[in-house]
Design a protein around this motif. Structure first.
Motif, short mmCIF file in Angstrom:
data_model
loop_
_atom_site.label_atom_id
_atom_site.label_comp_id
_atom_site.label_asym_id
_atom_site.label_seq_id
_atom_site.Cartn_x
_atom_site.Cartn_y
_atom_site.Cartn_z
N LEU A 143 0.83 -1.20 0.00
CA LEU A 143 0.00 0.00 0.00
C LEU A 143 0.86 1.26 0.00
N LEU A 144 1.96 1.24 0.73
CA LEU A 144 2.88 2.38 0.70
C LEU A 144 3.48 2.57 -0.70
N HIS A 147 0.87 4.13 -2.88
CA HIS A 147 0.74 5.56 -2.55
C HIS A 147 1.85 6.36 -3.22
N ASP A 148 3.08 5.84 -3.16
CA ASP A 148 4.20 6.57 -3.74
C ASP A 148 4.17 6.57 -5.27
N PHE A 156 -6.86 5.29 -5.92
CA PHE A 156 -6.57 3.86 -5.82
C PHE A 156 -7.89 3.14 -5.56
N LEU A 206 -5.63 1.43 4.31
CA LEU A 206 -5.45 2.50 3.33
C LEU A 206 -5.17 3.83 4.04
N ALA A 209 -1.70 4.03 5.33
CA ALA A 209 -0.70 4.22 4.26
C ALA A 209 -0.71 5.63 3.71
N GLY A 210 -1.58 6.51 4.24
CA GLY A 210 -1.59 7.90 3.82
C GLY A 210 -2.70 8.28 2.87
N PHE A 211 -3.59 7.34 2.56
CA PHE A 211 -4.71 7.63 1.66
C PHE A 211 -5.88 8.24 2.42
N ARG A 288 -7.84 8.19 -2.13
CA ARG A 288 -7.10 9.21 -2.87
C ARG A 288 -5.78 9.55 -2.18
N ARG A 289 -4.78 9.73 -3.02
CA ARG A 289 -3.52 10.29 -2.53
C ARG A 289 -3.66 11.81 -2.50
#
Length: 290
Positions: A143-144, A147-148, A156, A206, A209-211, A288-289
């Motif tokens: 997941l990271l 994200h990157d 996503f 999610l 992981a920053g989403f 979303r990122r």
């Protein structure tokens, strides 16, 4: 999409993160999964909370291309990078793209998404993962990486099936009512050891992981069997794969009844039933990122 699907190690999968063994059998089920669930996959692509039409999409664990082709159809100006561990699945996907005359819109990448280093997938606007995330040995790490990889503001989409599809009515087969539930329960117990993230709630992972999770929905799938001859072949393939992992966990009576259903030449074959349905659920997370 992959996307069902029939997780006896498949996706898959729809389409999932696959090993190379028994690839032709997996591929046939993935193709049938795509055919049978096509309308539902199309409805998922239509409901994604996209701000603009994506120009570049990555399909993670693409299988034989259920999600890839649904996305190419939905977004005629996009191109898709299709990623899978299986060279055979990617070959089938390329063959289909060529037959449709859209090979210039598809790039295939063979990669194991559990590897520490991912291939260069560009900076896509949308990443699609149907029946593939639960196959990851280290989903938090994956997941990271997703994200990157995503472009800022990109989306996503995670699509997962709720276990194996059901095909038979409650009282079937004659003489062994409840066989399908016993078989599914045995398969679920066996696969829990190998795929602990199957059936997971991906929302918290999610977020971690920053989403930002913008949408989560569960879609009930209930397809009547008289709509397509493919449902019989799909049911046969799924139950054959279930049998391959649970034969030692069924009673002799249940195994005999299951084998009768799987005997394509038998009058009791699942291919000759007119009461088949496809019943399952698909859950979709759109994240979303920033």
């Amino acid at each position: 999409m992959h996307q069902a699907h029939t997780h006896t190690h498949h996706h898959g999968a729809s389409h999932g993160h696959h090993h190379e063994q028994d690839t032709s059998g997996q591929a046939e089920i993935l193709d049938l999964d795509a055919e049978v669930l096509a309308e539902h996959t199309a409805s998922i692509t239509a409901s994604l909370p996209l701000r603009t039409s994506p120009h570049h999409i990555v399909d993670l664990g693409c299988g034989t291309g259920a999600g890839t082709f649904a996305l190419l159809d939905r977004f005629p100006d996009t191109h898709v990078t299709a990623v899978d561990t299986s060279a055979e699945h990617l070959r089938r996907l390329r063959t289909k793209a060529c037959a449709l005359g859209i090979e210039e819109r598809v790039r295939t990448v063979q990669a194991d998404l559990d590897d520490d280093a991912w291939p260069d997938l560009g900076s896509p606007d949308l990443i699609w993962a149907s029946a593939s995330m639960h196959h990851m040995a280290h989903p938090e790490r994956a997941l990271l990486a997703v994200h990157d990889t995503l472009a800022p503001g990109g989306l996503f989409a995670v699509v997962e099936l709720a276990g194996h599809p059901r095909f038979l009515p409650e009282n079937a087969p004659t003489g062994r009512p409840g066989l399908k539930e016993r078989a599914h329960a045995a398969a679920d117990r066996r696969q829990a050891d190998h795929m602990p993230h199957r059936g997971a709630d991906w929302g918290p992972m999610l977020t971690a992981a920053g989403f930002t999770v913008e949408d989560e929905r569960t879609i009930v799938v209930n397809i009547e069997g008289d709509r397509s001859e493919a449902i019989g072949r799909y049911a046969l393939g799924v139950l054959q794969r279930i049998r391959s992992v649970i034969a030692d966990r069924l009673s002799p009576e249940d195994l005999t009844a299951l084998d009768r259903l799987l005997d394509a030449g038998s009058p009791h074959s699942i291919l000759r039933r007119d009461d088949l349905t496809v019943r399952t659920e698909r859950t979709v997370w759109a994240a979303r990122r920033a």
